[in-house]
Structures are given as structure tokens and as C-alpha cells.
Write an enzyme that holds these catalytic residues in place. Sequence first.
Site, PDB file in Angstrom:
ATOM      1  N   ARG A  98       0.828  -1.217   0.000  1.00  0.00           N
ATOM      2  CA  ARG A  98       0.000   0.000   0.000  1.00  0.00           C
ATOM      3  C   ARG A  98       0.863   1.267   0.000  1.00  0.00           C
ATOM      4  O   ARG A  98       0.574   2.236  -0.710  1.00  0.00           O
ATOM      5  CB  ARG A  98      -0.919  -0.018   1.229  1.00  0.00           C
ATOM      6  CG  ARG A  98      -1.927   1.096   1.297  1.00  0.00           C
ATOM      7  CD  ARG A  98      -3.041   0.957   0.278  1.00  0.00           C
ATOM      8  NE  ARG A  98      -2.799   1.749  -0.909  1.00  0.00           N
ATOM      9  CZ  ARG A  98      -3.137   1.383  -2.134  1.00  0.00           C
ATOM     10  NH1 ARG A  98      -3.733   0.233  -2.349  1.00  0.00           N
ATOM     11  NH2 ARG A  98      -2.873   2.170  -3.151  1.00  0.00           N
ATOM     12  N   LYS A 133       2.550  25.068  -4.153  1.00  0.00           N
ATOM     13  CA  LYS A 133       1.293  24.433  -3.727  1.00  0.00           C
ATOM     14  C   LYS A 133       1.438  22.918  -3.697  1.00  0.00           C
ATOM     15  O   LYS A 133       0.658  22.190  -4.312  1.00  0.00           O
ATOM     16  CB  LYS A 133       0.156  24.862  -4.672  1.00  0.00           C
ATOM     17  CG  LYS A 133      -0.113  26.362  -4.621  1.00  0.00           C
ATOM     18  CD  LYS A 133      -1.227  26.770  -5.563  1.00  0.00           C
ATOM     19  CE  LYS A 133      -1.444  28.286  -5.471  1.00  0.00           C
ATOM     20  NZ  LYS A 133      -2.447  28.785  -6.421  1.00  0.00           N
ATOM     21  N   LYS A 165       5.370  40.289  -4.051  1.00  0.00           N
ATOM     22  CA  LYS A 165       3.981  40.408  -4.492  1.00  0.00           C
ATOM     23  C   LYS A 165       3.446  41.790  -4.135  1.00  0.00           C
ATOM     24  O   LYS A 165       4.153  42.620  -3.546  1.00  0.00           O
ATOM     25  CB  LYS A 165       3.160  39.297  -3.846  1.00  0.00           C
ATOM     26  CG  LYS A 165       3.761  37.910  -4.121  1.00  0.00           C
ATOM     27  CD  LYS A 165       2.782  36.808  -3.915  1.00  0.00           C
ATOM     28  CE  LYS A 165       3.383  35.492  -4.461  1.00  0.00           C
ATOM     29  NZ  LYS A 165       2.463  34.374  -4.336  1.00  0.00           N
ATOM     30  N   GLU A 200       6.057  40.200  -8.930  1.00  0.00           N
ATOM     31  CA  GLU A 200       4.729  39.967  -9.495  1.00  0.00           C
ATOM     32  C   GLU A 200       4.038  41.306  -9.720  1.00  0.00           C
ATOM     33  O   GLU A 200       4.054  42.160  -8.829  1.00  0.00           O
ATOM     34  CB  GLU A 200       3.931  39.114  -8.505  1.00  0.00           C
ATOM     35  CG  GLU A 200       2.476  38.910  -8.851  1.00  0.00           C
ATOM     36  CD  GLU A 200       1.716  38.240  -7.707  1.00  0.00           C
ATOM     37  OE1 GLU A 200       2.202  37.223  -7.168  1.00  0.00           O
ATOM     38  OE2 GLU A 200       0.651  38.768  -7.324  1.00  0.00           O
ATOM     39  N   ASP A 221       0.366  38.381 -13.185  1.00  0.00           N
ATOM     40  CA  ASP A 221      -0.563  37.544 -12.430  1.00  0.00           C
ATOM     41  C   ASP A 221      -1.993  37.796 -12.856  1.00  0.00           C
ATOM     42  O   ASP A 221      -2.481  38.923 -12.816  1.00  0.00           O
ATOM     43  CB  ASP A 221      -0.405  37.848 -10.937  1.00  0.00           C
ATOM     44  CG  ASP A 221      -1.137  36.824 -10.093  1.00  0.00           C
ATOM     45  OD1 ASP A 221      -1.087  35.621 -10.432  1.00  0.00           O
ATOM     46  OD2 ASP A 221      -1.772  37.214  -9.093  1.00  0.00           O
TER      47      ASP A 221
END
Lengths: 284, 284, 284, 284, 284, 284
Positions: A98, A133, A165, A200, A221
Site C-alpha cells: 500500500r 502548492k 507580491k 509579481e 498575475d
Amino acid sequence: MKPDPQAVGALVRMALLEDAPWGDLTSQLLLPPDLQVSAQLVAREDGILCGEDIFTAAMSMTGPVTTEFAIHDAERFAKGAVLANVRGTARAVFQAERVALNFVQRLSGIATVTAQFVAETSGTNARIVDTRKTTPGLRLLERYAVRCGGGFNHRFSLSDAVMAKDNHLAALTKNGTKNLTDELRSAFARLPHTAHIEVEVDRLDQIDEVIAAGVDTIMLDNFTIDELRKGVRQVAGRALVEASGRVRLDRVREMASTGVDIISVGELTHRVRSLDLGLDIESD
Amino acid sequence: MKPDPQAVGALVRMALLEDAPWGDLTSQLLLPPDLQVSAQLVAREDGILCGEDIFTAAMSMTGPVTTEFAIHDAERFAKGAVLANVRGTARAVFQAERVALNFVQRLSGIATVTAQFVAETSGTNARIVDTRKTTPGLRLLERYAVRCGGGFNHRFSLSDAVMAKDNHLAALTKNGTKNLTDELRSAFARLPHTAHIEVEVDRLDQIDEVIAAGVDTIMLDNFTIDELRKGVRQVAGRALVEASGRVRLDRVREMASTGVDIISVGELTHRVRSLDLGLDIESD
Amino acid sequence: MKPDPQAVGALVRMALLEDAPWGDLTSQLLLPPDLQVSAQLVAREDGILCGEDIFTAAMSMTGPVTTEFAIHDAERFAKGAVLANVRGTARAVFQAERVALNFVQRLSGIATVTAQFVAETSGTNARIVDTRKTTPGLRLLERYAVRCGGGFNHRFSLSDAVMAKDNHLAALTKNGTKNLTDELRSAFARLPHTAHIEVEVDRLDQIDEVIAAGVDTIMLDNFTIDELRKGVRQVAGRALVEASGRVRLDRVREMASTGVDIISVGELTHRVRSLDLGLDIESD
Amino acid sequence: MKPDPQAVGALVRMALLEDAPWGDLTSQLLLPPDLQVSAQLVAREDGILCGEDIFTAAMSMTGPVTTEFAIHDAERFAKGAVLANVRGTARAVFQAERVALNFVQRLSGIATVTAQFVAETSGTNARIVDTRKTTPGLRLLERYAVRCGGGFNHRFSLSDAVMAKDNHLAALTKNGTKNLTDELRSAFARLPHTAHIEVEVDRLDQIDEVIAAGVDTIMLDNFTIDELRKGVRQVAGRALVEASGRVRLDRVREMASTGVDIISVGELTHRVRSLDLGLDIESD
Amino acid sequence: MKPDPQAVGALVRMALLEDAPWGDLTSQLLLPPDLQVSAQLVAREDGILCGEDIFTAAMSMTGPVTTEFAIHDAERFAKGAVLANVRGTARAVFQAERVALNFVQRLSGIATVTAQFVAETSGTNARIVDTRKTTPGLRLLERYAVRCGGGFNHRFSLSDAVMAKDNHLAALTKNGTKNLTDELRSAFARLPHTAHIEVEVDRLDQIDEVIAAGVDTIMLDNFTIDELRKGVRQVAGRALVEASGRVRLDRVREMASTGVDIISVGELTHRVRSLDLGLDIESD
Amino acid sequence: MKPDPQAVGALVRMALLEDAPWGDLTSQLLLPPDLQVSAQLVAREDGILCGEDIFTAAMSMTGPVTTEFAIHDAERFAKGAVLANVRGTARAVFQAERVALNFVQRLSGIATVTAQFVAETSGTNARIVDTRKTTPGLRLLERYAVRCGGGFNHRFSLSDAVMAKDNHLAALTKNGTKNLTDELRSAFARLPHTAHIEVEVDRLDQIDEVIAAGVDTIMLDNFTIDELRKGVRQVAGRALVEASGRVRLDRVREMASTGVDIISVGELTHRVRSLDLGLDIESD
């Protein structure tokens, strides 16, 4: 560039311990200790392999098991293909099964999805890159899966490149009362010379003052296709251009066609579909 | 039953270290140390929340940040809802942001999908349960997410319940040359009295000899709807009945209607779609 | 950019455990548990401070001790200056003393030496940077000490920037049978876009083919002053120029005067002279 | 007495991870995985070797590399000497190089300096010993280096021997209102019989009352040469005599000539000069 | 001298994790999260307390619980005595109960048995000391329990004192072909001056040659009472005398009466009888 | 079902480090590195073996040592029997000796006592089971020892089965104001289907309402023999019956004769008598 074997080993050990903190109750109850089995890792759908070393490591940590992969990381396979042959004691194979599958299915899923994005953008200038992410604890492996799928990696972590940012820029200019270019330039002068600098922007009119501060990459962005095209023209080679923001497979080719250098795709690791791979076991 | 705070803390620390092994280069460069920000965790789609403590823990570990959740784990929210208010130094909030989101988005994604399966089976006897197809290292959290979505947990690991599959049975009967019921009964006698005993069968004709050995649950693996119905009748309350095998949302209600007690769904954790949640930050 | 408090905490705990695996035999034998002491961290020579948080952390981990620094990291102090005031139980202060001093003396020593190199090169274009010749386990802290002394950091590790040396180049060109520029360019295309690319050359005639491949920094290793000057001219702004190789304090100004951008100094961390700081303790 | 191989292994692994948390970017980019290299560890100055096992361990942990030392720990070598021959894959050798050198250069530096102090005191009764002024995390190795240089070790930690200083004595006698000899004797009676008892004095007139309490070693701290000589006479063999306090190479012989048994030298580990050793690599 | 709080904390955390790797199923199912309880730690037999800090730490780690001890470590209590009052949430108290008791019962058992040996030898010169026959992982605590019972500690580990046994002596003299005294003396000269030297002998005729080499303690192993008496006379104060070997409570006084300084008792920790202490819980 | 080798390895390494944090001072001082010894693990009293793998692991971790057991775990041996033959370097054998013995003596002691309880109850229906009263950190091993002695294990931890006690029941019924059967039944419905449910009762009149809620095992705590017999009759096969409470060897047969299914014996692990096993060493 394969992930570090020691780091891989530690992850596999952690996962095996999570899955059997005090042994495999069923197999120790029902299987004789010396029973040998052969098994095949079989693809139940098409895909790209990622995780051969991890699968092999998991199998080898629960007992005497040998694993031979017929297909290697980053290679494509078709439904029905035998990816690997496994042989060892039944107890060891069953205990590792597994965990070994959980890794290889997830990673091959990521590689396979990445390859779809890469295929969609073939012939363009744009490279597909990952984001931060990733699944907590598995970034090292998931970034490797992106590479296996033909993608590229973005920065590994908050520590190894600058990515400024809107909130950073607002704070730096005290909400606009100071000159952005000057503030950025003076800040960048304090960086290690090896630090990649990316900023950004949300609007086309920000591009010039950012570029003037000396950046390596400018990220556009959530720009429309048309804005991306204008952005690329405006940057005019003074920096790399990265497009970002809810990139989907059905839109990526159009984005790539705008001339951007980099398209970062959160989906590669933010939405993980384990590939359907199974272990077919035969007792001898 | 919330996951152990110490275990959660260790996972969050691990993730923060992975994401910033030697600090947040950008924020330390561009943000004054005492700049305060407010931020809101906002839902960009409908869902079920899971991960409030983990999000709060991540925020509190990078500096002085307070987080107040307006909605709690296992509660439903609509697109646009403010899930939590965050306040603290900009450096701390920015450093924790990605890790906090990575956890809460994944877990809320699992809770939300689970709730869909649970809703599909409402009014039936069947409970939706998870499997061991969890992300390595995150089983504790992902099982909690399944509970937040209204599902139930299966065994935690190989160590805490028996789950005998076809290969176990074949080995036990030396491929059929010994009596299955007798072999199982004698093996089960060696178990701790607290061990739950589950056996998987592939065909209806295996049910009686397995039940005769004394099992708590019988799993009908990859049965058709019709076979499931027959299986439930044949078991006739002598054990719990679990249905398993590539359960999909569009088929689960029909499966549940056969009268099975348990439907185990690998998809809950094997295919993770991070929910779209964002952190909207405002400088003061 | 201070080192991560969690990482610092772990290092201090490790050091305290190393220094007292089962307690401070002497103090527990001879000192009453509630005896309070005041103490002063005093400079016995001039220097630059580095390590206030580490010193404070060590003091706070052995019992109730408060530490207040009168002078802060990166600030200069003179012989005789009181750097910090400490107050707490005698047992706690004595148990932490050696560990706290071991850290702050070493780090202040590094900061102080760095500041000497920085002062030597003042008015030039060159920045002083560290190397990977750090003490195993203490790189995070030693790099911070270099920054406290006014120096800059080079790459943190083998993982976060490319640094190609002669052996790499030889291997890449199969000992000269392939074109270096082409091979480098094609290799660099596989890198993440955030990777800084640095190549080391040993001779002036290597510069052009390396630069042509697209590098961010070129390192001139063990060049004479005259060669450095020629190298800078030849690079002509197409890349940053780093001078390297047994840099000593008495030669660094001359090196800086050649126009190089970066001078990497192994000595900063490879030769550690603990600064003479002492803890003067007074019982109440 | 070599340091524990498991402890050494853990230190080396820690250092390798610190130096390449996610692999050696350059070598994996530029070197074919099967390229073999030979390398020689060469002395660029005279010295005493320390660290052969650590160097070998580092080399063996990054891939298939064999290391054979021609000279062994505690042996003297001259500039130009080949200390070891290394052979293995280029990737493995390059990845381990810096870490292996960082250890062996520091430790050999310590051994070499120690040997200078030992040579200075040859023919006297005094042994050169280390202190707790070691690098955090490396005490085990640095003490070994002192032994390789012909020195001896003092207590390992606060836990394994008593070392009472002026503040301890002041506290014990409540600043002189109680009898020191009585208080010490009664405290020492509570010690394990295996605990070595050492007391530090600052003045000759303290010696008798300390000795009367039954100590194994008396430390004369910051005494002049003349005072040391008087101290030795006054102790008259009733305890070992240790001289301490800013011991420098140019003064140690005179100190040794006073008849003290032990001279503790903080400099051995408090001021670390990495020896100049290099790895000369040849591709095959 | 209490055990290090950090080390204690780590042991308690380990034990709590062992006892509830993913939470207390029962209490989380059946108890409301805010239910408060009071509880008393009650003695069900006479004894000596050891473990107050450990008990308190365990209670405080599972939730908001306060513990106040009415009796302290090393103090004697009678059957029926209330040792501590506990108050906190029911979930936290129940989750910690078993772990807290497991520690305090074992340690108090050791302290109580030790006190019996100490009482038996009162009025003699002999001190009761422990051995290395401790429970793996708990040596720090068990040695503390011995001290709470009025006993003394022997060396902590193989690393902090010399204890030469017959096999060491045989090897050193190459089975008798070399002079024992000379070999020992020359070996001891290589030791740190802080190392306590103890040699074990099996026969009276070995004493003199061992003593001549300069030892701190001589251990008479498995000697009869009469031999012990002769041994003490023969040593005549030239070293401490330790008696060892299957020491039982009913024989220890006679052993002590022979004049030995130290009696080491494996039983103190090799045979652990948990004291009968219980936690009486009242809901509010 | 042997304990997990990785978990065993970690425990042994921990114990070896505890026993020799910086090496075996005596053996490294007195024994040549290449001296080989043979040794025999000899029983000095009758017993049941437990710990062969742990003993072997300890021996193999300090150097090149081979161990061959002549008798295996769970087998009975008589005083004087040679249990194992050991051969390796003297340094390795001596360093591992105490740790290896500490484990095997304790575990064999537990197995031997368990076997006495099992023998006392032979011919009855009752199985002997352990409790959570194990030594912190060693539960995995001590439960294995109970199995080696012929006993069975109870639940491993608070996490893997429900065990409701009087305080749980009182809280659930709000001290009797709610119906116990209903409250239990509704709580149990929230459990994973694999959770074993056990409820403890103190009086016969509680049995029916507990059984009615659907429990797997009912525990009769501190019942007299007569009450146990009545309890068994009253349960009448509707659940397993466990007897608990200060079970002693001289009373266990009578308890077993009442017809209970399970007798849980805290003594098995709460009172540990290390078996008398010794290592007889011969130099070659």
C-alpha cells in the site's frame, strides 16, 4: 536529477511506520514467514512513470524483496503494461504494497498531468513550472514528478529566491508615497548575488518601474491573454516573463502563444489524481 | 475527535521548515519587522471546512499572529464566505500563508468530497468510509477530514485490524488443499480479543465458509450491484457487509441501496482536489 | 534577516544537551535552587556583536533567566563594554554560561573579522562574501555572522545555485572534444529559471566561451592582481565577476581595486577566532 | 579511543544534508552519472592528521566511493604529502568533497595546534588538556582531535565531574559566613564515588582549606608563574594541580616548568584554524 | 539533583505518544470536551515518592490540568495518603492517567526498595549504589529514583569511568605473561585526569598488584562475607572498596558490616515492583 | 508476530547510546582492537526465552559480532542451558553486553511469569492478557514477551479500542439522569466499524443495560469469585467477559474456573523481575 536517496529513504520509512506502527497483523497471522510471492506492478491506464526508486525502497524495507523496473522514471507507458517485477517473501511484499503504491500512484499522476501541460505547449517558447502548492512533506518528490513529466521547477522554498507580491510592494513604497524603483533597487542591493529576483505585477503599467529596478523575472498575475501579449512586448526581453493564475489545460496553449517564457501551474500538485496502478500478486 | 495537537504541531513545523529552511528571503528583505496586517481566509467556492487548528497553528508558529475562525471544522460554507480573520506581523503571516493554505485547502477538499458521497447515500443504511490510500505522512489529518465530511474511518493501519484478502486465503489453505473455515477459525483464535476481523471475498460462494469462521465484517470486492444485493441477503446479518472497489459518486447510491453496511471509497483521499480558498491581505 | 528562531532553538538545545547530558553536577551539588545572580556579558576586546538571540535562548532554556542586551547584533563595541545584563537563578545561569558564550564568542569573532575585510574594501565596488567552508552544523549561524559584519552571503548549499568548476567543464566537454559553450548552454536550459549560474575559470582565455553560454557570475580562481584586472575588462559587464582563492586581509584591498564585484573569503569561517567575551557574575 | 562510529555517522549525515538539502545541482546537471574520478587528499602544509574515519564516512555516504588513507590519525605529515586516495563516481566525490574537507581540515588543525603545545611542554610533568570551549555539536570530535595531537581530555561535560568555581564557593559559604572546608566536605559526601572533584582557586591562601575538604584536583586560575610555583609547593602532592587561564603557546613552557600536572588550554578549540588540505581530482 | 526537565519532557512525550498514537478513542467518544474532574493520587501502600515532576508533566501535556503534590520526591508516605491533587478536563486527565501512573509507580517502587537497603545498612560505613542494570531508556529516571531512596549512583555509563573486569585484565597481561601492575599503570596514564578508576577482582591475591597500579576503587566481586572482611583489611584505605554480586536485602547488613565503602545492588533497578498508587477521580 | 525490526533497531540504538554516549572508556583503554572473544549466553535459572533478535541486534551494532541462538523465543530452557553463542571483537562484545542483557533478561522475565499464569489456567476457557501497565517506551517489546509466554495482548493503546470505565459512564448519563443504554448505543454508532467496544462494570446490576447497548467485551472489575461466576451466567454469551483487578498467581485459577473468557493481569509487566542470564566470556 533524482531526489536524494537518504531523503527518500526517510520518507519511505516514515510512511511504512505510519501504515504499520506495530506490524502487519493480518499477514503475520495468516502467512508463513517463508512464503515467496512474485508480483507485477501493472498499469491500469496510460501514463508517465515517476517513483521507481521510492517503490523499490519501500519494498526493500519490509523484508527481502527485489524489484526490477521494466520502465523508468519519465518514460511513458500504456494501459496494461508491466512496469515492474517484484519478488520476495509474501509478508514483506504485502506489508509494503500500500505504501509503495501510494507513492508511485501519486507521483506518476503528477508526472502524467504535467506531461499533458507540456504537450499542450509544445512548439512554443513557454516552459511549464510548478509552484509551492505542494503536499506538505512531499515537495522534494512532487517537484521531481514535475520534472519527470517534462516540466521545470520554480524556486524550492521561500528561502532560495525573491518573489515580491503586491503587498510587499505596497509596504515598500509605504502605499505609494515612495518611489518603487528606488526602493526595490536599494533592497535588491542587500541580496546575495546568487538570489534570483522575481516580482509579481497585476497591471501593465507596473512593468516599467519594476524592470527598471533590475529583476530577473517579472510575473504577470491573472492577466488576460491580450494583456499577456502586451506584457511580453512591453518587457521586451529585459527580463523573463512568467504567466500565472488559475492556469487550466484548456487555456494553457493560448497563454503560451503570447510569448511568455514561463507558465506556473498550481494544478500540477494542488490537485492530485493518483494514477491507477495495481500490484498483481501470484503465490508460487 | 480532533487529531492530537502535538502530532498536528509536528506536521506543521515540518511543513514550515520545508517551505522556508532558512527564512523568507522576500519578506525579510522588503517588509519592516513591525508592519501589521489583517487578512481574511475567504472561500472562492462552496465546501466543508477542515483544518482550522492546523491553519491556526501554522500562523502562530512564524510570529505573533492571532487567527479567529468564523466557521468551524465540519461546517458548510458558501463561496464568498469569510472563514477566518487573521491578524499579526506581515512577515509572520506571509511566511505561514502558503503552508497554512496547503493544509486547509487539501483537507477541506477531502471533507467536501466526502460530504458529497455521504449526501448521495443519505437515507440508506450504508456508511461511507475511507481507506489506507492516504497521502504518506498525512493519514491522521486526512482521516479527520473524512470525519469532518460526515464519513467514517476504516482501520488506521495494518496493525490494528485484520483484513484478509485472496492471497491470504490462498496461502492459508495451501491453495485450496486445506479447509478454509477451519484454518481461519484456528488463526483467529490467536488474535487479541480486541482485533476486528474482516475478510474480503471475490465471489458469492466464498461467503458462507468465511462467515462460519467467525468474522466481524465481510468485504465484497468489485461485486456488481446485483451480486451485492445477493451478498447482503446471504450474509443475513451474521456480519457487517462492506462494499469495495472503484466506488464513484455516480454509482454510490445504487451500491448503498443494496443494503450493505459500509462502502469504502479510495477516491476520498486518493484523488485530492484542493478547495479554492484564498488569503486576502490588507496592510493597515 | 535573522536566522529562523526554531532552527536557533534546536541548535541551542542540542548544545546544552551536549554540555550537560544529565545535569550540572557542580551547581546542583553546591548551589541552593533559589539563589539568584546577576551577571554581565562584558567585552574583553573590541568587536562586532553577533548572537544576541542565541545567547538569550541558551540562558532561557536552563531555568528562569532574563537577558537584556544593551548592544545589538551587527553593532560595534569597545573593550570593556557591557553587552548584556543577565538575571536569574544561579543554577540556570551557570548551566547555560559556557554554551551561551561558545556561540556568541564564535559568531562575534566571525562578524568582527568580516568587518575587517569589509573595511579594507570600503570605497570599492567589491562585496565580501562567505563560502561553504563553514563549521558543520552551524552554517545558518555563521552566514548570519558574516552579514552582521557587513559581508554578504554566497549560495547556501550545493542545492541552490550552479557553481561549475574545472572538473565539471572537463567532463562536459569530454576533456575538450566537445564545444564548451554549446554544452554549457544546453545544460543551463534544463535548469530552473531561478537558478543562479556561476562558472569558475582558471585562465583568462576561458572567459569568453563561458560568458557566451550565458552565465550570471564568472569566478576567477587564484588569479593574480594583474589577471584579475584583465579579467574584469574582458568580462566587460556581461556577468558579475567573483575573485576567489586564499584571500587574505593584507591583499584584499588590492584585489578589490581591480574592479571585481565579489570577493569570496574562506577565512571568514574557516579560521574561527572566538572573541574574548566573559560573563561576570555577582551573587546578590 | 576513536569517537563512536554511530555518532560520527550522524554528524556526517547532518553536515551532508546541510550542504545539499535537495542534491548537488551542478554535478547532477553537468556530470554523467557513471563518470569515475580518482582524487588525492593532499597536504598543503605540515600537520597532524585527524579525521580519517569522518572523511571516509562522508565520501561513502553520497555514492559508491572508496577511500584509503596512507597516513593515519595522530600521525604527522609534511606539506605535499598524499594523505588519502579516493576513487568513485564524480557525482559522489564532488558532493561529499566540501563536507569531508570541512571536517578533516578543522580537526587536523586542532590536532596540529595541540601538538605544538605538547611539544612546548615536552620533558615536563605537565599534560596539555582541553576545555569545554568547543564548537557546539562537535565536542566529541574536537576532543578526539586533541587526543590525536598528543593532548588529554578534561571532563566531557557539566555532568561528569565536579568543577567548583568562586561563585560556587561564595554561595556555599554564604559569602564567607560558613566554613568552606566543612561545607565542601559535606557536599562531596553526597557525590557518586566515581565523580572527580576539582575546585578552582584564585589565591594561594585558599588552597589549604580546599585541599582539606578532599579534592582530586585543584585548579589555579590566572596565577602568575611565580604563584603557580608556590601553589605546587603548597599543594605538595595532596591533589593534582591544574593551571588555567589564557594559556598561550609562548608562555606554556614556563607554566609547565612550575611543576603543575595539568595545563588546560581553551585555545585548542576556541580558536580553530583549518589546516590547508585539498582534494586534487583527476577524471579518468 | 533532579533529572533535566527537557529530558524528562521528551520521555513523557514519547510515552504519551506510545499510549495514544492517534488520540484517546474512548474519552473523545464519551466525554464532553469541557467536563472538569478532580482527582487524587492516593497511596495504596507505604512507600517513598519519586516522580512528582514526571507525573505533573504528563498531566500537563494532554490538556489544561494542574497538579499539586502534597508530598515531595524522596519523602516517605503511608498507605492511604493523598500524594497529589489533580484538576483539569476529564479528557486530559484520563488520557494522561496511565502514563503518569506508569512512571510514578515504577520510580516510587525503586525509591522504596532502595530505602529498604539503605535502612538495612544504617549505622555502617557502606553506601548503597545502583548499577547499569537499568531499564533501557529510563536510566536517568531510575538513577534519580535510587537517590530519592537514599542510595547513591555508580557511574552513569561506559563512557564516564573505568571499570576493568577479569577479561580486561587477562587481555592486558596477555593472559598472565605480562606484569599486571605495570600494564595497568601505563594504561591509566593515558586517561583523562577526571576519570575514576575502578578494577574488579575475584580473589584476594589480586588486590595488591591492582592497588599498586593506582586505582580509586577496587571491587570485590562475589566475595564471601569473610573474604570481604579480609579484603577491606588488605586494601587498608589505599582505595575505596566496593562489594558486588547478587546482593539481597537479607544479606546486605552483613556485607556492610565488613567495612566496605560501597555496595552495588543490581536488584534496585533490575527487579522493578511498581508501587500501588491509584488515581481516584471525581466528576464535579 | 515479532516486533518490527526497524522499531527494535531504534530501541537498541537508543539503549546503546544511553549506555555509552561517548564510547566504552575501559575497553578502548585496555583491549587491543582486534582481540576476538567467544561468549555464551547462559541461563542461571529456568525460564522462557524472549529477545533473541534484540540481543543479536545489540551485539551487531557495536562492531563485528555474530550471535547464534540455540534456543528461540517462546521456548522453555533449564538452568545451565546455553542459550546463544556469541563471537566477535572483545571491544564490541563488551560494549554491547550490558544493553543486550538488560533487554533479554527483562523480556524473558516477563515471558516466564506469563507462562506461569498461563499454566495455572490451563484447561480453562480463560486467556491471560496484558494491560497498558507497561514500561514507558517498551510496550512493543513487553507485549511481545507476553505472547512468548503464551499470553495474549489486550488493546495496544488508547487509540485502538474503546474501554469505557465508570467515570465515562457517569459523564455520559450526566450522573444517572440519562438512559445509559441509549447514550452508549448512540455513541457507539459514531465509531469506526473496526473498533472493539469494551465496557467496565463494577456491579452485576450494570451488566444488562451495558450489554443492551451492543458491546464486544464486558469487563468485570474487582469482582469476587462468586460475582464473577454470576456475571458470566448473566452475560450468557452475549459478549466476551473479562475479569480484572489485582490478579495474583495464587488466585488466577479460581478466577479462570468461573468461566470468564479473559483475565487481564497488570502484574505481567507492572512488576518486572529480570531473569538471571549471564554472558560467559572466553578470550581465545
